[in-house]
Design a protein around this motif. Structure first.
Motif, PDB file in Angstrom:
ATOM      1  N   PHE A 146       0.812  -1.213   0.000  1.00  0.00           N
ATOM      2  CA  PHE A 146       0.000   0.000   0.000  1.00  0.00           C
ATOM      3  C   PHE A 146       0.848   1.269   0.000  1.00  0.00           C
ATOM      4  N   ASP A 147       2.126   1.151  -0.393  1.00  0.00           N
ATOM      5  CA  ASP A 147       3.001   2.333  -0.428  1.00  0.00           C
ATOM      6  C   ASP A 147       2.447   3.411  -1.343  1.00  0.00           C
ATOM      7  N   ILE A 148       1.754   3.029  -2.386  1.00  0.00           N
ATOM      8  CA  ILE A 148       1.195   4.008  -3.331  1.00  0.00           C
ATOM      9  C   ILE A 148       0.250   4.969  -2.627  1.00  0.00           C
ATOM     10  N   ILE A 149      -0.468   4.497  -1.626  1.00  0.00           N
ATOM     11  CA  ILE A 149      -1.401   5.360  -0.888  1.00  0.00           C
ATOM     12  C   ILE A 149      -0.624   6.431  -0.132  1.00  0.00           C
ATOM     13  N   LYS A 150       0.391   6.016   0.595  1.00  0.00           N
ATOM     14  CA  LYS A 150       1.202   6.973   1.354  1.00  0.00           C
ATOM     15  C   LYS A 150       1.910   7.955   0.425  1.00  0.00           C
ATOM     16  N   GLU A 151       2.471   7.439  -0.668  1.00  0.00           N
ATOM     17  CA  GLU A 151       3.186   8.292  -1.618  1.00  0.00           C
ATOM     18  C   GLU A 151       2.258   9.323  -2.252  1.00  0.00           C
ATOM     19  N   ARG A 152       1.088   8.890  -2.661  1.00  0.00           N
ATOM     20  CA  ARG A 152       0.131   9.801  -3.302  1.00  0.00           C
ATOM     21  C   ARG A 152      -0.381  10.835  -2.305  1.00  0.00           C
ATOM     22  N   ARG A 153      -0.661  10.387  -1.079  1.00  0.00           N
ATOM     23  CA  ARG A 153      -1.130  11.305  -0.038  1.00  0.00           C
ATOM     24  C   ARG A 153      -0.088  12.385   0.211  1.00  0.00           C
ATOM     25  N   SER A 154       1.162  11.974   0.323  1.00  0.00           N
ATOM     26  CA  SER A 154       2.249  12.932   0.549  1.00  0.00           C
ATOM     27  C   SER A 154       2.406  13.889  -0.628  1.00  0.00           C
ATOM     28  N   LEU A 155       2.314  13.355  -1.846  1.00  0.00           N
ATOM     29  CA  LEU A 155       2.423  14.176  -3.052  1.00  0.00           C
ATOM     30  C   LEU A 155       1.350  15.265  -3.075  1.00  0.00           C
ATOM     31  N   LEU A 156       0.162  14.926  -2.589  1.00  0.00           N
ATOM     32  CA  LEU A 156      -0.945  15.887  -2.557  1.00  0.00           C
ATOM     33  C   LEU A 156      -0.896  16.809  -1.345  1.00  0.00           C
ATOM     34  N   GLY A 157       0.078  16.593  -0.468  1.00  0.00           N
ATOM     35  CA  GLY A 157       0.235  17.447   0.704  1.00  0.00           C
ATOM     36  C   GLY A 157      -0.801  17.189   1.780  1.00  0.00           C
ATOM     37  N   LEU A 158      -1.316  15.980   1.820  1.00  0.00           N
ATOM     38  CA  LEU A 158      -2.331  15.627   2.814  1.00  0.00           C
ATOM     39  C   LEU A 158      -1.703  14.876   3.981  1.00  0.00           C
ATOM     40  N   THR A 159      -2.202  15.135   5.175  1.00  0.00           N
ATOM     41  CA  THR A 159      -1.791  14.357   6.328  1.00  0.00           C
ATOM     42  C   THR A 159      -2.669  13.107   6.412  1.00  0.00           C
ATOM     43  N   GLN A 160      -2.280  12.196   7.261  1.00  0.00           N
ATOM     44  CA  GLN A 160      -3.121  11.020   7.477  1.00  0.00           C
ATOM     45  C   GLN A 160      -4.484  11.455   8.021  1.00  0.00           C
ATOM     46  N   GLN A 161      -4.490  12.463   8.874  1.00  0.00           N
ATOM     47  CA  GLN A 161      -5.751  12.961   9.423  1.00  0.00           C
ATOM     48  C   GLN A 161      -6.620  13.572   8.330  1.00  0.00           C
ATOM     49  N   ASP A 162      -5.999  14.306   7.404  1.00  0.00           N
ATOM     50  CA  ASP A 162      -6.758  14.862   6.271  1.00  0.00           C
ATOM     51  C   ASP A 162      -7.438  13.747   5.489  1.00  0.00           C
ATOM     52  N   LEU A 163      -6.673  12.692   5.187  1.00  0.00           N
ATOM     53  CA  LEU A 163      -7.221  11.584   4.428  1.00  0.00           C
ATOM     54  C   LEU A 163      -8.354  10.910   5.188  1.00  0.00           C
ATOM     55  N   ALA A 164      -8.180  10.754   6.477  1.00  0.00           N
ATOM     56  CA  ALA A 164      -9.242  10.175   7.305  1.00  0.00           C
ATOM     57  C   ALA A 164     -10.497  11.050   7.239  1.00  0.00           C
ATOM     58  N   ASP A 165     -10.313  12.352   7.361  1.00  0.00           N
ATOM     59  CA  ASP A 165     -11.455  13.277   7.337  1.00  0.00           C
ATOM     60  C   ASP A 165     -12.167  13.243   5.983  1.00  0.00           C
ATOM     61  N   TYR A 166     -11.417  13.268   4.906  1.00  0.00           N
ATOM     62  CA  TYR A 166     -12.014  13.300   3.569  1.00  0.00           C
ATOM     63  C   TYR A 166     -12.709  11.995   3.190  1.00  0.00           C
ATOM     64  N   THR A 167     -12.211  10.881   3.719  1.00  0.00           N
ATOM     65  CA  THR A 167     -12.802   9.582   3.386  1.00  0.00           C
ATOM     66  C   THR A 167     -13.893   9.150   4.363  1.00  0.00           C
ATOM     67  N   GLY A 168     -13.924   9.780   5.538  1.00  0.00           N
ATOM     68  CA  GLY A 168     -14.866   9.355   6.569  1.00  0.00           C
ATOM     69  C   GLY A 168     -14.387   8.118   7.317  1.00  0.00           C
ATOM     70  N   LEU A 169     -13.131   7.771   7.112  1.00  0.00           N
ATOM     71  CA  LEU A 169     -12.545   6.630   7.812  1.00  0.00           C
ATOM     72  C   LEU A 169     -11.805   7.125   9.047  1.00  0.00           C
ATOM     73  N   SER A 170     -11.512   6.222   9.953  1.00  0.00           N
ATOM     74  CA  SER A 170     -10.787   6.631  11.149  1.00  0.00           C
ATOM     75  C   SER A 170      -9.300   6.764  10.851  1.00  0.00           C
ATOM     76  N   LEU A 171      -8.637   7.582  11.645  1.00  0.00           N
ATOM     77  CA  LEU A 171      -7.192   7.753  11.514  1.00  0.00           C
ATOM     78  C   LEU A 171      -6.496   6.411  11.749  1.00  0.00           C
TER      79      LEU A 171
END
Length: 66
Positions: free
Chosen positions: A3-28
């Motif tokens: 799942f490295d692609i998820i972390k790499e893409r998130r970082s490329l977009l300047g999103l934190t893990q918390q941002d991704l959690a908030d945008y997806t409705g998933l937990s941190l």
């Protein structure tokens, strides 16, 4: 699964893990477990993440030799 692609893409977009959690409705906790390779996400969960990150999920069926 890798799942490295998820972390790499998130970082490329300047999103934190918390941002991704908030945008997806998933937990941190779920985001962290997936990125660390310890999670076992459903297709639905992966689809939510892919939608936010602008990724596409492709499934391949592998035929096992007997």
């Amino acid at each position: 699964m890798n799942f490295d692609i998820i972390k790499e893409r998130r970082s490329l977009l300047g999103l934190t893990q918390q941002d991704l959690a908030d945008y997806t409705g998933l937990s941190l906790r779920i985001i962290k477990s997936i990125e660390s390779g310890k999670g076992n996400p459903s297709i639905g969960t992966l689809n939510k993440i892919a939608d936010v990150l602008g990724l596409k999920i492709e499934l391949k069926v592998k035929v096992l030799d007997k």
